[in-house]
Structures are given as C-alpha cells and as structure tokens.
Design an enzyme around this catalytic site. Structure first.
Site, PDB file in Angstrom:
ATOM      1  N   GLY A 107     -39.485  -8.603  -8.885  1.00 19.99           N
ATOM      2  CA  GLY A 107     -40.740  -9.135  -8.365  1.00 19.99           C
ATOM      3  C   GLY A 107     -40.679  -9.486  -6.896  1.00 19.99           C
ATOM      4  O   GLY A 107     -41.648  -9.278  -6.159  1.00 19.99           O
ATOM      5  N   VAL A 108     -39.556  -9.999  -6.448  1.00 18.40           N
ATOM      6  CA  VAL A 108     -39.437 -10.366  -5.041  1.00 18.40           C
ATOM      7  C   VAL A 108     -39.546  -9.129  -4.147  1.00 18.40           C
ATOM      8  O   VAL A 108     -40.087  -9.205  -3.038  1.00 18.40           O
ATOM      9  CB  VAL A 108     -38.128 -11.154  -4.778  1.00 18.40           C
ATOM     10  CG1 VAL A 108     -36.900 -10.286  -4.962  1.00 18.40           C
ATOM     11  CG2 VAL A 108     -38.143 -11.808  -3.419  1.00 18.40           C
ATOM     12  N   HIS A 133     -30.588  -4.049 -11.960  1.00 23.77           N
ATOM     13  CA  HIS A 133     -31.775  -4.769 -12.466  1.00 23.77           C
ATOM     14  C   HIS A 133     -32.662  -3.805 -13.238  1.00 23.77           C
ATOM     15  O   HIS A 133     -33.722  -3.448 -12.756  1.00 23.77           O
ATOM     16  CB  HIS A 133     -32.540  -5.351 -11.277  1.00 23.77           C
ATOM     17  CG  HIS A 133     -33.583  -6.366 -11.623  1.00 23.77           C
ATOM     18  ND1 HIS A 133     -34.923  -6.060 -11.792  1.00 23.77           N
ATOM     19  CD2 HIS A 133     -33.490  -7.691 -11.829  1.00 23.77           C
ATOM     20  CE1 HIS A 133     -35.607  -7.155 -12.060  1.00 23.77           C
ATOM     21  NE2 HIS A 133     -34.760  -8.158 -12.082  1.00 23.77           N
ATOM     22  N   ILE A 162     -35.870  -1.789 -13.306  1.00 24.00           N
ATOM     23  CA  ILE A 162     -37.181  -2.363 -13.006  1.00 24.00           C
ATOM     24  C   ILE A 162     -37.104  -2.982 -11.612  1.00 24.00           C
ATOM     25  O   ILE A 162     -36.137  -3.660 -11.274  1.00 24.00           O
ATOM     26  CB  ILE A 162     -37.573  -3.445 -14.037  1.00 24.00           C
ATOM     27  CG1 ILE A 162     -37.711  -2.829 -15.428  1.00 24.00           C
ATOM     28  CG2 ILE A 162     -38.856  -4.153 -13.627  1.00 24.00           C
ATOM     29  CD1 ILE A 162     -37.906  -3.854 -16.536  1.00 24.00           C
ATOM     30  N   GLU A 181     -42.255  -8.229  -1.222  1.00 21.77           N
ATOM     31  CA  GLU A 181     -41.873  -7.740   0.105  1.00 21.77           C
ATOM     32  C   GLU A 181     -42.651  -6.474   0.468  1.00 21.77           C
ATOM     33  O   GLU A 181     -43.081  -6.320   1.619  1.00 21.77           O
ATOM     34  CB  GLU A 181     -40.366  -7.479   0.166  1.00 21.77           C
ATOM     35  CG  GLU A 181     -39.879  -6.978   1.508  1.00 21.77           C
ATOM     36  CD  GLU A 181     -40.032  -7.960   2.662  1.00 21.77           C
ATOM     37  OE1 GLU A 181     -40.028  -7.511   3.828  1.00 21.77           O
ATOM     38  OE2 GLU A 181     -40.163  -9.184   2.417  1.00 21.77           O
TER      39      GLU A 181
END
Length: 144
Positions: A55-56, A46, A52, A60
């Site tokens: 977002g998840v 990713h 990068i 977390e």
C-alpha cells in the site's frame, strides 16, 4: 509526457521513479501511468508466490502522479510527503498491472500542496486518498 520529460522535473530516479507516462488533463488535474514489473524490489518478498504491491508503494505512485500538475514549481526542490489522509485500499495490485492514476489539485499553502488522488487498474478502484507534500529547496551544495 514521456519518461525523459518526467525526469526533467521529477527528482526521483529508478527504482523509486514510479510513473512512466503523464499528462496534465485540465487545470490542476493530471493523469499518470506505471506498469508494475515482474521483478520490482517491493514485490519480491511481499509475498513470495503471491506478489502484491504494498500500500505504501501505491501511495507513492499517487504522490508522484500529483506532482505532475505542479511540475513548474519542482525544479530546485525535493518533494517530501507532508500528509496521507483518508487513504483506502480497495483491490490488490499485482505485477503486470497497469496503474492509472487521476489526481486533482485542491489547494496550496506556501510550500504545501494538497491533492485528491485515485489509482485504478482495468477501471477498478484500487486505492484513493488525500495527499499533501512540501516543496523543500535543495541546498546549493546538493544541486551540483
């Protein structure tokens, strides 16, 4: 709090333990940090050549940081997301970045805890949102 103290109350373990240092800074407020490593499983694909943090994963990191201020309630429980609201992503987070998270406890309803959180890198806002989680008792057979 160092990593050993964090592990004394957090149910997470590597590679999903995503805070390395934490402190309670005021009533219901906490601060935590996590440095993104070059070889994190979540940045390998990713994206190749331009890693990068998803977002998840930022969410977390913020959620685990929220748990710091209610650490006395956690032993014997799992912390499970109940909601992620009004989350906004402002800047990318990359390997080598030090994530600095500030959280504020908003309220509690039974086993549900509600927080505001923001994640910054070098003073730049990268992510913010309203997070909630439930403390769910760990069944006796799983505690062994």
């Amino acid at each position: 709090m160092d990593l050993a103290e964090i592990k004394s109350f957090m149910p997470h373990r590597e590679p999903m333990l995503l805070i390395e240092h934490a402190e309670i800074t005021g009533e219901g407020e906490a601060y935590a940090t996590y440095r993104i490593k070059e070889d994190e499983f979540f940045t390998r694909g990713h994206f190749p050549g331009n890693p990068i943090v998803p977002g998840v994963i930022l969410c977390e990191i913020m959620a685990q940081s929220c748990a710091v201020s209610v650490k006395d309630f956690i032993p014997g429980h799992m912390t499970l997301y109940a909601g992620i609201d009004k989350v906004r992503f402002k800047n990318a987070v990359k390997p080598g970045d030090l994530c600095e998270v500030t959280t504020k406890f908003v309220s509690r309803r039974g086993p549900l805890f509600f927080f505001n959180a923001k994640l910054e890198v070098d003073g730049k806002l990268c992510c913010k949102g309203e997070l909630s989680f439930a403390l769910v008792p760990v069944p006796a057979e799983e505690k062994q």
